[in-house]
Design a protein around this motif. Sequence first.
Motif, short mmCIF file in Angstrom:
data_model
loop_
_atom_site.label_atom_id
_atom_site.label_comp_id
_atom_site.label_asym_id
_atom_site.label_seq_id
_atom_site.Cartn_x
_atom_site.Cartn_y
_atom_site.Cartn_z
N GLY A 1 0.83 -1.19 0.00
CA GLY A 1 0.00 0.00 0.00
C GLY A 1 0.87 1.25 0.00
N THR A 2 0.22 2.39 0.07
CA THR A 2 0.93 3.67 0.08
C THR A 2 0.50 4.46 1.31
OG1 THR A 2 1.03 3.74 -2.34
CG2 THR A 2 1.40 5.81 -1.19
N VAL A 3 1.47 4.96 2.06
CA VAL A 3 1.20 5.75 3.25
C VAL A 3 1.89 7.10 3.10
CG1 VAL A 3 1.44 5.91 5.76
CG2 VAL A 3 1.08 3.68 4.68
N ALA A 4 1.08 8.17 3.07
CA ALA A 4 1.61 9.53 2.97
C ALA A 4 2.58 9.68 1.80
CB ALA A 4 2.29 9.93 4.28
N ARG B 1 6.50 -1.77 0.65
CA ARG B 1 6.66 -3.00 -0.10
C ARG B 1 7.24 -4.09 0.80
NH1 ARG B 1 6.04 -1.60 -5.40
NH2 ARG B 1 6.68 -3.69 -6.05
N VAL B 2 6.98 -5.32 0.47
CA VAL B 2 7.52 -6.44 1.23
C VAL B 2 8.21 -7.38 0.26
CG1 VAL B 2 5.34 -7.73 1.12
CG2 VAL B 2 7.03 -8.30 2.86
N HIS B 3 9.43 -7.76 0.59
CA HIS B 3 10.18 -8.68 -0.28
C HIS B 3 9.60 -10.07 -0.15
CE1 HIS B 3 13.71 -10.72 -2.05
NE2 HIS B 3 13.85 -9.58 -2.69
N ILE B 4 9.61 -10.80 -1.25
CA ILE B 4 8.99 -12.13 -1.28
C ILE B 4 9.63 -13.08 -0.26
CG2 ILE B 4 10.48 -13.08 -3.09
CD1 ILE B 4 7.91 -14.39 -4.24
N THR B 5 10.90 -12.84 0.07
CA THR B 5 11.56 -13.71 1.04
C THR B 5 10.99 -13.54 2.45
OG1 THR B 5 13.28 -12.01 1.30
CG2 THR B 5 13.75 -13.84 -0.21
N PHE B 6 10.23 -12.47 2.68
CA PHE B 6 9.60 -12.28 3.99
C PHE B 6 8.59 -13.40 4.25
CE2 PHE B 6 6.44 -10.29 6.85
CZ PHE B 6 7.29 -9.90 7.87
N ALA B 7 7.95 -13.89 3.18
CA ALA B 7 7.01 -15.00 3.34
C ALA B 7 7.73 -16.25 3.84
CB ALA B 7 6.32 -15.29 2.01
N LYS C 1 12.15 13.61 -0.24
CA LYS C 1 11.05 12.66 -0.35
C LYS C 1 11.58 11.22 -0.26
CE LYS C 1 8.27 15.74 -3.27
NZ LYS C 1 7.61 15.89 -4.59
N THR C 2 10.68 10.32 0.09
CA THR C 2 11.01 8.89 0.18
C THR C 2 10.04 8.11 -0.68
OG1 THR C 2 11.67 9.29 2.47
CG2 THR C 2 11.50 7.01 1.76
N PRO C 3 10.47 7.64 -1.85
CA PRO C 3 9.55 6.93 -2.75
C PRO C 3 8.98 5.65 -2.16
CG PRO C 3 11.54 7.61 -3.90
CD PRO C 3 11.79 7.82 -2.44
N ASP C 4 9.81 4.88 -1.43
CA ASP C 4 9.31 3.61 -0.93
C ASP C 4 10.16 3.08 0.21
OD1 ASP C 4 11.56 1.92 -2.04
OD2 ASP C 4 10.76 2.69 -3.91
#
Length: 390
Positions: free
Chosen positions: A8-11, A16-22, A72-75
């Motif tokens: 999602g996007t916050v402010a 984002r979540v890396h697939i390895t987090f799963a 700014k912080t893109p992600d």
Amino acid sequence: MQWSLKLGTVAGTEVRVHITFALLLIWIWVMHYRIGGPTAAFEGVAFIVSVFLCVVLHEFGHIAAARQFGIKTPDITLLPIGGLARLERNPTRPLEEFVIAIAGPLVNVVIAGLIIMVVGGALGWEQLLAPQDPRVDFLTRLAGVNIFLVLFNMIPAFPMDGGRVLRAILAWRLPWARATTLAARIGQSMAVAMGVFGVFFSPLLILVAIFVYFSAETEAQGSELQAISAGTSISDVMMTDFATLASEARVGEAVELLLATSQSEFPVLNEAGRFEGLMTRESIVRAMKEKGAGAPVITVMRRDIPTVDEQSPVDVGLRLMQEAGAPALPVVDRSQRVVGCINYETIGELLMLRNADESFSLVDVFAACLDQVRTYRSVIATPSAMRSLG
């Protein structure tokens, strides 16, 4: 970052979540299930998710501070080892670096303090220092993890926040490049000590030490690169004599250019001379195998390649190539027409010629920087654009 999914996007910042987090969640589930069944498994997963919510808040501490300075912080991306926030540009003053770096750990201090206030007298230091023990109360373990995040992140070594705080302090008296080099060397010394300690007590520390050592080296080389390329624009180093492909061209024509020229990447242009995509050596070979010489290049070219303005600094071009995982970039003028092309090799060669009248050591450093950039461009985003582990 590749292999990451948008949550999602916050402010204005993508989370984002890396697939390895799963894979981490699966491992936690299995380990806790073997200890205490489904209930323990759900609680273990819930605890890890809570920890990473704290990591996200840590990163948004950096983001909030950066925005006070117009950065700014893109992600931000969640990894099994922590979180990474990508800044749009580097802090330009020691105060900016200091405030942005310290803001993340301060968030964890606040979280730990609030939990301790809620739990109150039920807390003890032995419990706080055992966040891995499932027998300890959930909130107590969470407070302990936040205390650990503060202590770990304040280690004076890149890429942790402590390394950036140290650089900011040194930069009040020293040039930025020199402060970075000194901070990196201090961090590497700590990494060596950590590795030796890990040999006797924890193999995991050895892996952390290796990561810290090479991250510090990358940060130092990136700073040297930025210093050397200061005042040099893309127009000074871009190729102006290069082959291109029309948008209606076929793969066979790309093969002919690949064999007839020394280029490995070919911009695809429309009738107005504007960039449509990039044909690389890899995409040409793959297209020949899968679709044949008659396939239109627009069906197989890379469309995710950014353009760079001819007046931009060289380090901006390098950062864009790294972020996109691109071997080359088209250079455009004010009307967005392609007027040149840059890649890692041409930037290195032309800047070395430009700086031939300077000391030999600087040229060597620049060459080493480019080698390091090429080595890590598919693994790490530009070091100066990535914040510390959360």
